[in-house]
Enzyme design. Sequence first.
Site, mmCIF file in Angstrom:
data_model
loop_
_atom_site.group_PDB
_atom_site.id
_atom_site.type_symbol
_atom_site.label_atom_id
_atom_site.label_comp_id
_atom_site.label_asym_id
_atom_site.label_seq_id
_atom_site.Cartn_x
_atom_site.Cartn_y
_atom_site.Cartn_z
ATOM 1 N N TYR A 63 53.103 -19.809 -5.498
ATOM 2 C CA TYR A 63 53.481 -18.468 -5.953
ATOM 3 C C TYR A 63 54.695 -17.901 -5.213
ATOM 4 O O TYR A 63 55.156 -16.810 -5.531
ATOM 5 C CB TYR A 63 52.314 -17.494 -5.751
ATOM 6 C CG TYR A 63 51.075 -17.877 -6.509
ATOM 7 C CD1 TYR A 63 51.020 -17.769 -7.894
ATOM 8 C CD2 TYR A 63 49.950 -18.341 -5.842
ATOM 9 C CE1 TYR A 63 49.880 -18.115 -8.596
ATOM 10 C CE2 TYR A 63 48.804 -18.690 -6.537
ATOM 11 C CZ TYR A 63 48.776 -18.574 -7.911
ATOM 12 O OH TYR A 63 47.647 -18.917 -8.601
ATOM 13 N N HIS A 88 55.796 -11.979 -9.525
ATOM 14 C CA HIS A 88 54.680 -11.179 -9.002
ATOM 15 C C HIS A 88 54.684 -11.122 -7.475
ATOM 16 O O HIS A 88 54.028 -10.270 -6.890
ATOM 17 C CB HIS A 88 53.366 -11.777 -9.506
ATOM 18 C CG HIS A 88 52.334 -10.788 -9.924
ATOM 19 N ND1 HIS A 88 52.602 -9.489 -10.296
ATOM 20 C CD2 HIS A 88 50.988 -10.923 -10.056
ATOM 21 C CE1 HIS A 88 51.482 -8.879 -10.626
ATOM 22 N NE2 HIS A 88 50.485 -9.721 -10.483
ATOM 23 N N TYR A 90 44.783 -12.541 -2.576
ATOM 24 C CA TYR A 90 45.297 -12.620 -3.938
ATOM 25 C C TYR A 90 45.451 -11.198 -4.478
ATOM 26 O O TYR A 90 44.787 -10.262 -4.036
ATOM 27 C CB TYR A 90 44.447 -13.493 -4.873
ATOM 28 C CG TYR A 90 44.608 -14.963 -4.557
ATOM 29 C CD1 TYR A 90 45.647 -15.684 -5.113
ATOM 30 C CD2 TYR A 90 43.740 -15.592 -3.674
ATOM 31 C CE1 TYR A 90 45.826 -17.027 -4.803
ATOM 32 C CE2 TYR A 90 43.909 -16.931 -3.359
ATOM 33 C CZ TYR A 90 44.955 -17.642 -3.919
ATOM 34 O OH TYR A 90 45.135 -18.959 -3.596
ATOM 35 N N ASN A 143 44.687 -9.406 -7.117
ATOM 36 C CA ASN A 143 43.633 -8.579 -7.701
ATOM 37 C C ASN A 143 42.661 -7.994 -6.686
ATOM 38 O O ASN A 143 41.855 -7.130 -7.036
ATOM 39 C CB ASN A 143 42.849 -9.380 -8.741
ATOM 40 C CG ASN A 143 43.715 -9.822 -9.891
ATOM 41 O OD1 ASN A 143 44.891 -9.472 -9.984
ATOM 42 N ND2 ASN A 143 43.146 -10.598 -10.783
ATOM 43 N N ASN A 180 47.604 -5.161 -11.455
ATOM 44 C CA ASN A 180 46.285 -5.446 -10.881
ATOM 45 C C ASN A 180 46.204 -5.224 -9.378
ATOM 46 O O ASN A 180 45.157 -4.828 -8.866
ATOM 47 C CB ASN A 180 45.839 -6.860 -11.241
ATOM 48 C CG ASN A 180 45.462 -6.968 -12.703
ATOM 49 O OD1 ASN A 180 44.979 -6.005 -13.293
ATOM 50 N ND2 ASN A 180 45.695 -8.116 -13.295
#
EC number: 3.1.1.29
Length: 185
Positions: free
Chosen positions: A14, A19, A65, A67, A113
Amino acid sequence: MILVIGLGNPGIVYQYTRHNIGFIAIERIANKYHLSFSTKQKFNCKIAEAIIDRQKICFIKPTTYMNLSGKSVILVKTYYNINYEKVFVIHDDIDLEIGRIKFKTGGSNGGHNGLKSIDSIIGSHYNRIRIGIGRPQNNHDVADYVLSNFSESEYKTVMQSIDNVANNFGLILEHKLAEFKNKIV
């Protein structure tokens, strides 16, 4: 103390995704002050702490993460007893064109999120540094889009904006939020 949270997802896969722009930005700001991050398991984050211009500051990158970012934020905020007005979250925003920066206090999570997680645990009265990643083209799936990497030209644009935030970050330390807001536009 000022708490600055960069939102993103842990892991090399990632690292350069849209994001993860919050992680990229907070690392750039911390590097400006010659700080490095270390893992703090009890806070579920990577953390860099310092006193800069007589102001205590704590930079964090949640390792939970996106969320579940709020879990890390509440642990650090509670431990250091930090007021909402001294909490700054840096995050990606699909409603802003690529590289556009906006600063605001409070408001909606816009479907993000990471912000939803934070809002559900500490409320929404904190400061946000929103970094535009643009919207997907041709009905491309939003989830796939935010987890995709920037093109070379997009990355260059975003990094110029992040450098602008880093170069003006001292205004936050001086409690000159209106001036910071005007300088990063």
